[in-house]
Design a protein around this motif. Structure first.
Motif, PDB file in Angstrom:
ATOM      1  N   VAL A 323       0.810  -1.217   0.000  1.00  0.00           N
ATOM      2  CA  VAL A 323       0.000   0.000   0.000  1.00  0.00           C
ATOM      3  C   VAL A 323       0.845   1.270   0.000  1.00  0.00           C
ATOM      4  CG1 VAL A 323      -1.942  -1.141   1.146  1.00  0.00           C
ATOM      5  CG2 VAL A 323      -0.209   0.033   2.531  1.00  0.00           C
ATOM      6  N   ALA A 324       2.143   1.150   0.267  1.00  0.00           N
ATOM      7  CA  ALA A 324       2.991   2.338   0.425  1.00  0.00           C
ATOM      8  C   ALA A 324       3.017   3.197  -0.839  1.00  0.00           C
ATOM      9  CB  ALA A 324       4.412   1.922   0.812  1.00  0.00           C
ATOM     10  N   ALA A 325       3.223   2.590  -1.993  1.00  0.00           N
ATOM     11  CA  ALA A 325       3.307   3.363  -3.233  1.00  0.00           C
ATOM     12  C   ALA A 325       1.971   4.023  -3.554  1.00  0.00           C
ATOM     13  CB  ALA A 325       3.747   2.465  -4.389  1.00  0.00           C
ATOM     14  N   GLY A 326       0.882   3.329  -3.302  1.00  0.00           N
ATOM     15  CA  GLY A 326      -0.439   3.894  -3.557  1.00  0.00           C
ATOM     16  C   GLY A 326      -0.716   5.105  -2.677  1.00  0.00           C
ATOM     17  N   ILE A 327      -0.322   5.018  -1.410  1.00  0.00           N
ATOM     18  CA  ILE A 327      -0.502   6.147  -0.500  1.00  0.00           C
ATOM     19  C   ILE A 327       0.333   7.341  -0.971  1.00  0.00           C
ATOM     20  CG2 ILE A 327      -0.027   6.988   1.829  1.00  0.00           C
ATOM     21  CD1 ILE A 327      -0.845   4.294   2.901  1.00  0.00           C
ATOM     22  N   LEU A 328       1.563   7.071  -1.362  1.00  0.00           N
ATOM     23  CA  LEU A 328       2.424   8.152  -1.851  1.00  0.00           C
ATOM     24  C   LEU A 328       1.784   8.843  -3.059  1.00  0.00           C
ATOM     25  CD1 LEU A 328       5.169   9.649  -1.795  1.00  0.00           C
ATOM     26  CD2 LEU A 328       6.028   7.879  -3.360  1.00  0.00           C
ATOM     27  N   GLY A 329       1.255   8.055  -3.976  1.00  0.00           N
ATOM     28  CA  GLY A 329       0.623   8.642  -5.157  1.00  0.00           C
ATOM     29  C   GLY A 329      -0.614   9.454  -4.829  1.00  0.00           C
ATOM     30  N   ALA A 330      -1.359   9.026  -3.800  1.00  0.00           N
ATOM     31  CA  ALA A 330      -2.564   9.760  -3.409  1.00  0.00           C
ATOM     32  C   ALA A 330      -2.228  11.052  -2.683  1.00  0.00           C
ATOM     33  CB  ALA A 330      -3.444   8.881  -2.522  1.00  0.00           C
ATOM     34  N   VAL A 331      -1.160  11.021  -1.874  1.00  0.00           N
ATOM     35  CA  VAL A 331      -0.807  12.192  -1.061  1.00  0.00           C
ATOM     36  C   VAL A 331      -0.065  13.239  -1.877  1.00  0.00           C
ATOM     37  CG1 VAL A 331       0.563  12.991   0.908  1.00  0.00           C
ATOM     38  CG2 VAL A 331      -0.756  10.872   1.086  1.00  0.00           C
ATOM     39  N   VAL A 332       0.899  12.803  -2.672  1.00  0.00           N
ATOM     40  CA  VAL A 332       1.764  13.753  -3.378  1.00  0.00           C
ATOM     41  C   VAL A 332       1.181  14.051  -4.758  1.00  0.00           C
ATOM     42  CG1 VAL A 332       4.085  14.216  -4.227  1.00  0.00           C
ATOM     43  CG2 VAL A 332       3.768  12.921  -2.112  1.00  0.00           C
ATOM     44  N   ARG A 333       0.310  15.032  -4.820  1.00  0.00           N
ATOM     45  CA  ARG A 333      -0.248  15.497  -6.093  1.00  0.00           C
ATOM     46  C   ARG A 333       0.540  16.696  -6.618  1.00  0.00           C
ATOM     47  NH1 ARG A 333      -5.384  13.292  -6.780  1.00  0.00           N
ATOM     48  NH2 ARG A 333      -5.240  11.177  -5.916  1.00  0.00           N
ATOM     49  N   ASP A 334       0.981  17.545  -5.703  1.00  0.00           N
ATOM     50  CA  ASP A 334       1.848  18.673  -6.040  1.00  0.00           C
ATOM     51  C   ASP A 334       3.256  18.306  -5.570  1.00  0.00           C
ATOM     52  OD1 ASP A 334       3.369  20.985  -6.081  1.00  0.00           O
ATOM     53  OD2 ASP A 334       1.752  22.290  -5.424  1.00  0.00           O
ATOM     54  N   PRO A 335       4.160  17.903  -6.494  1.00  0.00           N
ATOM     55  CA  PRO A 335       5.478  17.396  -6.075  1.00  0.00           C
ATOM     56  C   PRO A 335       6.253  18.351  -5.182  1.00  0.00           C
ATOM     57  CG  PRO A 335       5.102  16.962  -8.405  1.00  0.00           C
ATOM     58  CD  PRO A 335       3.980  17.848  -7.956  1.00  0.00           C
ATOM     59  N   ALA A 336       6.125  19.631  -5.413  1.00  0.00           N
ATOM     60  CA  ALA A 336       6.904  20.595  -4.635  1.00  0.00           C
ATOM     61  C   ALA A 336       6.406  20.701  -3.201  1.00  0.00           C
ATOM     62  CB  ALA A 336       6.870  21.963  -5.311  1.00  0.00           C
ATOM     63  N   ALA A 337       5.113  20.946  -3.039  1.00  0.00           N
ATOM     64  CA  ALA A 337       4.566  21.190  -1.698  1.00  0.00           C
ATOM     65  C   ALA A 337       4.230  19.897  -0.960  1.00  0.00           C
ATOM     66  CB  ALA A 337       3.326  22.075  -1.796  1.00  0.00           C
ATOM     67  N   ASP A 338       3.613  18.948  -1.661  1.00  0.00           N
ATOM     68  CA  ASP A 338       3.114  17.750  -0.984  1.00  0.00           C
ATOM     69  C   ASP A 338       4.230  16.806  -0.544  1.00  0.00           C
ATOM     70  OD1 ASP A 338       0.567  18.707  -1.333  1.00  0.00           O
ATOM     71  OD2 ASP A 338       0.131  17.484  -3.096  1.00  0.00           O
ATOM     72  N   THR A 339       5.351  16.815  -1.259  1.00  0.00           N
ATOM     73  CA  THR A 339       6.468  15.966  -0.849  1.00  0.00           C
ATOM     74  C   THR A 339       6.979  16.364   0.530  1.00  0.00           C
ATOM     75  OG1 THR A 339       7.152  15.576  -3.139  1.00  0.00           O
ATOM     76  CG2 THR A 339       8.806  15.207  -1.432  1.00  0.00           C
ATOM     77  N   VAL A 340       7.035  17.653   0.790  1.00  0.00           N
ATOM     78  CA  VAL A 340       7.456  18.143   2.102  1.00  0.00           C
ATOM     79  C   VAL A 340       6.459  17.726   3.177  1.00  0.00           C
ATOM     80  CG1 VAL A 340       7.929  20.201   3.486  1.00  0.00           C
ATOM     81  CG2 VAL A 340       8.699  20.092   1.095  1.00  0.00           C
TER      82      VAL A 340
END
Length: 368
Positions: A323-340
């Motif tokens: 589930v880790a990759a799926g969660i990352l894809g759902a959370v990080v929509r804006d690479p700049a802001a959401d990655t932080v």
């Protein structure tokens, strides 16, 4: 090669509600001795039971289609029994489309009279179009007219559905005003009109959180009774919703049973709720929220994809790495802001949480 007509001859990947739950609808109809509005397949009580679930006197179990306040469903069903159209409003992922489909299936036995709203939806999708070969050959006639789902519902006393109403251009939206207020659809080319017969009504869905939204005019909004579908009130309720839907979808895809991965389902829901609410479940730690909605529907998608990974590339048991990759894809929509936002949540919350070490490592791997 002969193609099966209307999906017959082959198992549908995603059956319509009236087909997938035909046995429940049949059992409800047989047990239903309450008054039914004209052309309704079930009484309002039976429609509500179909959506909320229950056990009939003969032992038939009706599975819940919607997990939420009973009063919301009762108000929605009652609206359809009047001459007011129903607008299901809510943030993305609150089961608006799902509830709309099942309401139409239970009321009319047909959920397919559907207009899918997009920025490019033309007026003809709501009113009618033309068979241009016949139009050019014989001129305007009823035979050359191609009825829309709304027109067909009016003529047959059925329930029409309009999905994502606020994505439709405003001038096309307003095509519904005459339909909903006068219960007629003029055909000026023929000097005729289609009058709605008893049993006709319309369910629309809308949200105001996505980009590209066209606000409803006040004139159109007055034609609807608006019912707001909330996000699940508790984590347990959301886990139940996700597990049920994933299990239903998984059976169609030959995936492992969702209940065997209940621990990971709860973990996904916990992450989504905490990031969505901006605070951990115990209320002790504030966290930043990402730009996405992190809806229940997205949690269902993450878990379904995780089950597919477990089935095809694992041991069939849903684990953190699935589930880790799926969660990352759902959370990080804006690479700049959401990655932080995601990295801060991982380090401040996930890393310190008991029993989450495997999940933390899996998330770090896919984040890297």
């Amino acid at each position: 090669m002969t193609m099966p007509e209307n999906g017959t001859g082959a198992e549908a990947l995603r059956p319509h509600a009236e087909d997938a739950f035909a046995h429940e609808l049949k059992a409800l109809a047989a047990a239903d001795d309450r008054p039914r509005p004209t052309r309704w397949k079930l009484s309002p009580w039976a429609v509500a039971t179909y959506l909320l679930g229950g056990t009939l006197d003969d032992g038939t179990v009706i599975t819940p289609k919607y997990v939420g306040p009973r009063r919301i469903v009762e108000v929605a069903v009652t609206t359809l029994a009047t001459d007011r159209a129903l607008l299901l409003l809510g943030v993305p992922g609150t089961a608006k489309t799902w509830v709309s489909e099942h309401l139409a299936a239970a009321v009319s036995g047909d959920s397919t009279l559907l207009v899918q709203g997009t920025a490019g939806t033309p007026e003809e999708a709501i009113r009618y179009g033309w068979n241009y070969a016949r139009l050019l050959a014989h001129g305007p006639s009823r035979e050359a007219l191609v009825p829309s789902p709304v027109m067909r519902a009016m003529a047959d006393g059925m329930t029409a559905r309009v999905e994502e109403l606020t994505r439709i251009p405003a001038d096309v939206q307003d095509t519904l005003i005459t339909v909903l207020s006068e219960k007629t659809l003029p055909i000026p080319e023929l000097g005729q009109e289609v009058q709605a017969v008893r049993g006709f009504n319309l369910i629309a869905t809308a949200n105001d959180r996505d980009r590209g939204v066209n606000e409803l005019s006040s004139a159109l909004r007055r034609r609807f009774n608006t019912v707001v579908l909330p996000l699940p009130a508790t984590a347990d309720a959301e886990v139940d919703i996700v597990a049920r839907r994933v299990d239903q979808m998984g059976r169609a895809l030959d995936l492992p049973a969702a209940l065997e991965g209940l621990e990971e389902i709860r973990r996904v829901v916990t992450v989504f709720r905490e990031l969505r609410d901006g605070v951990t479940g115990d209320g002790r730690t504030k966290v930043k929220s990402p730009s996405g909605t992190l809806s229940t529907a997205e949690a269902i998608s993450v878990v379904t994809n995780g089950l597919a990974l477990a089935a095809h590339f694992g041991d069939g048991v849903l684990r953190p790495s699935d589930v880790a990759a799926g969660i990352l894809g759902a959370v990080v929509r804006d690479p700049a802001a959401d990655t932080v936002v995601w990295q801060e949540y991982l380090e401040a919350v996930v890393r310190e949480r008991d029993g989450w070490k495997d999940f933390y490592r899996a998330c770090r791997e896919v984040t890297a």
